[in-house]
Write a protein that holds these residues in place. Sequence first.
Motif, short mmCIF file in Angstrom:
data_model
loop_
_atom_site.label_atom_id
_atom_site.label_comp_id
_atom_site.label_asym_id
_atom_site.label_seq_id
_atom_site.Cartn_x
_atom_site.Cartn_y
_atom_site.Cartn_z
N THR A 244 -25.22 18.42 29.98
CA THR A 244 -25.16 16.99 30.30
C THR A 244 -25.29 16.74 31.80
N HIS A 245 -25.69 17.77 32.54
CA HIS A 245 -25.88 17.62 33.99
C HIS A 245 -27.24 18.18 34.37
N PHE A 246 -28.02 17.39 35.10
CA PHE A 246 -29.36 17.82 35.49
C PHE A 246 -29.26 18.75 36.70
N ASP A 247 -29.52 20.04 36.47
CA ASP A 247 -29.43 21.05 37.53
C ASP A 247 -30.47 22.13 37.25
N ASN A 248 -30.35 23.26 37.91
CA ASN A 248 -31.33 24.34 37.75
C ASN A 248 -30.82 25.49 36.89
N PHE A 249 -29.73 25.28 36.16
CA PHE A 249 -29.16 26.36 35.35
C PHE A 249 -30.10 26.80 34.22
N TYR A 250 -30.95 25.90 33.79
CA TYR A 250 -31.94 26.24 32.75
C TYR A 250 -32.73 27.48 33.17
N PHE A 251 -33.12 27.55 34.42
CA PHE A 251 -33.93 28.68 34.90
C PHE A 251 -33.09 29.95 35.01
N ASN A 252 -31.82 29.81 35.35
CA ASN A 252 -30.93 30.97 35.35
C ASN A 252 -30.79 31.54 33.94
N ASN A 253 -30.75 30.67 32.94
CA ASN A 253 -30.68 31.12 31.55
C ASN A 253 -31.90 31.96 31.19
N LEU A 254 -33.06 31.54 31.67
CA LEU A 254 -34.29 32.28 31.36
C LEU A 254 -34.25 33.68 31.95
N LEU A 255 -33.69 33.81 33.15
CA LEU A 255 -33.58 35.12 33.78
C LEU A 255 -32.70 36.06 32.96
N GLN A 256 -31.77 35.48 32.19
CA GLN A 256 -30.85 36.27 31.37
C GLN A 256 -31.32 36.38 29.91
N LYS A 257 -32.57 35.95 29.65
CA LYS A 257 -33.15 35.96 28.31
C LYS A 257 -32.36 35.06 27.35
N LYS A 258 -31.86 33.95 27.89
CA LYS A 258 -31.07 33.02 27.08
C LYS A 258 -31.72 31.64 26.98
N SER A 272 -46.96 36.25 35.71
CA SER A 272 -46.82 35.80 37.10
C SER A 272 -46.10 34.47 37.20
N VAL A 273 -46.10 33.71 36.12
CA VAL A 273 -45.39 32.42 36.11
C VAL A 273 -43.90 32.62 36.36
N GLY A 274 -43.43 33.81 36.05
CA GLY A 274 -42.01 34.11 36.23
C GLY A 274 -41.52 33.97 37.66
N SER A 275 -42.43 34.08 38.63
CA SER A 275 -42.02 33.94 40.02
C SER A 275 -41.54 32.52 40.30
N LEU A 276 -42.13 31.53 39.64
CA LEU A 276 -41.68 30.14 39.78
C LEU A 276 -40.31 29.95 39.17
N VAL A 277 -40.08 30.61 38.03
CA VAL A 277 -38.76 30.54 37.39
C VAL A 277 -37.70 31.10 38.34
N LYS A 278 -37.99 32.24 38.98
CA LYS A 278 -37.05 32.84 39.92
C LYS A 278 -36.79 31.91 41.11
N THR A 279 -37.85 31.28 41.61
CA THR A 279 -37.70 30.36 42.74
C THR A 279 -36.78 29.21 42.39
N TYR A 280 -37.02 28.59 41.23
CA TYR A 280 -36.21 27.44 40.84
C TYR A 280 -34.78 27.84 40.48
N ALA A 281 -34.61 29.06 39.97
CA ALA A 281 -33.27 29.53 39.64
C ALA A 281 -32.43 29.73 40.90
N CYS A 282 -33.07 30.10 41.99
CA CYS A 282 -32.37 30.37 43.24
C CYS A 282 -32.30 29.15 44.16
#
Length: 319
Positions: A244-258, A272-282
């Motif tokens: 219920t909060h708009f943040d970047n945790f969605y991308f952290n979940n992807l890094l954990q295969k969740k 290679s798209v994964g590099s964008l996921v890492k950027t947004y997670a951090c």
Amino acid sequence: MAPRDMLDFFVILVVATSVIATASCKLSPSYYQSTCPKALAIVRAGVAKAIKNETRMGASLLRLHFHDCFVNGCDASILLDDTPSFVGEKTAAPNNNSVRGFEVIDAIKARLEKACPGVVSCADIVALAARDSVVYLGGPSWNVGLGRNDSTTASRSLANTSIPPPTSNLSALITSFSAQGLSVKNMVALSGSHTIGLARCTSFRGRIYNDSNIDATFAQKLRMKCPKSGNDNVLQRLDIQTPTHFDNFYFNNLLQKKGLLHSDQELFNGSSVGSLVKTYACDSGAFFKDFAKAMIKMSKIKPAKGSNGQIRKNCRKVN
């Protein structure tokens, strides 16, 4: 006036008319400043009321805008009800018993019709409601270009084919977004909208039983809620941490295969798209900035302008 002077005058007139016509075809955040000065405040208040009543509605209004824009542009075609002689987009597979928020748009439209009858389009309401939902839930803001007309038609067939399903692989996602003029960066940023909201069991059942790129414990917990058959409408958080909060945790979940949906996890699946996921997670700032840019770009997909379309008095039907 001499013939040469008349020619020059004619050229100037044509150029000036062309400039005015071009300007009038552009969306502008100040479009209603003189015709309905309270329009943005009315939409904002309606969105806030709806989310206070049900937090999930913020995600639903954001998704409504996405599903509208991906079918013949951002023209409110998704809001049209079926009739005995007309089949709209609401009953298409990606929308039927899934897309929500129609009553919220209706309530906002009713208030706007009282304040300034026949002025504010349903398409603009949907675009504003998406932005206001994100802001209300803690996400970034952006200037929403306004001045769209509402479509007088809809396409159930395009709704069935243009909106990427949750089972999409990365290649299919890239193709779907590219068809709308959206880049891979736009696609990954917009996918971050899944940091809020819920999904039905039918949307992620295939992932939790068939995918290998998934955390085993995460999959097992989901199988308890979503068996191989039954419980189709059981809901699960798209973001397991802060739905219920708009943040970047969605991308952290992807890094954990969740990632909940197959299409979510495809963004971080050895490409290679994964590099964008890492950027947004951090970097939540980078995600917010790119998300806002992508939303602005998406909201400009084929808006109905000028003599195309109308300003519907009732968002559910053509005037």
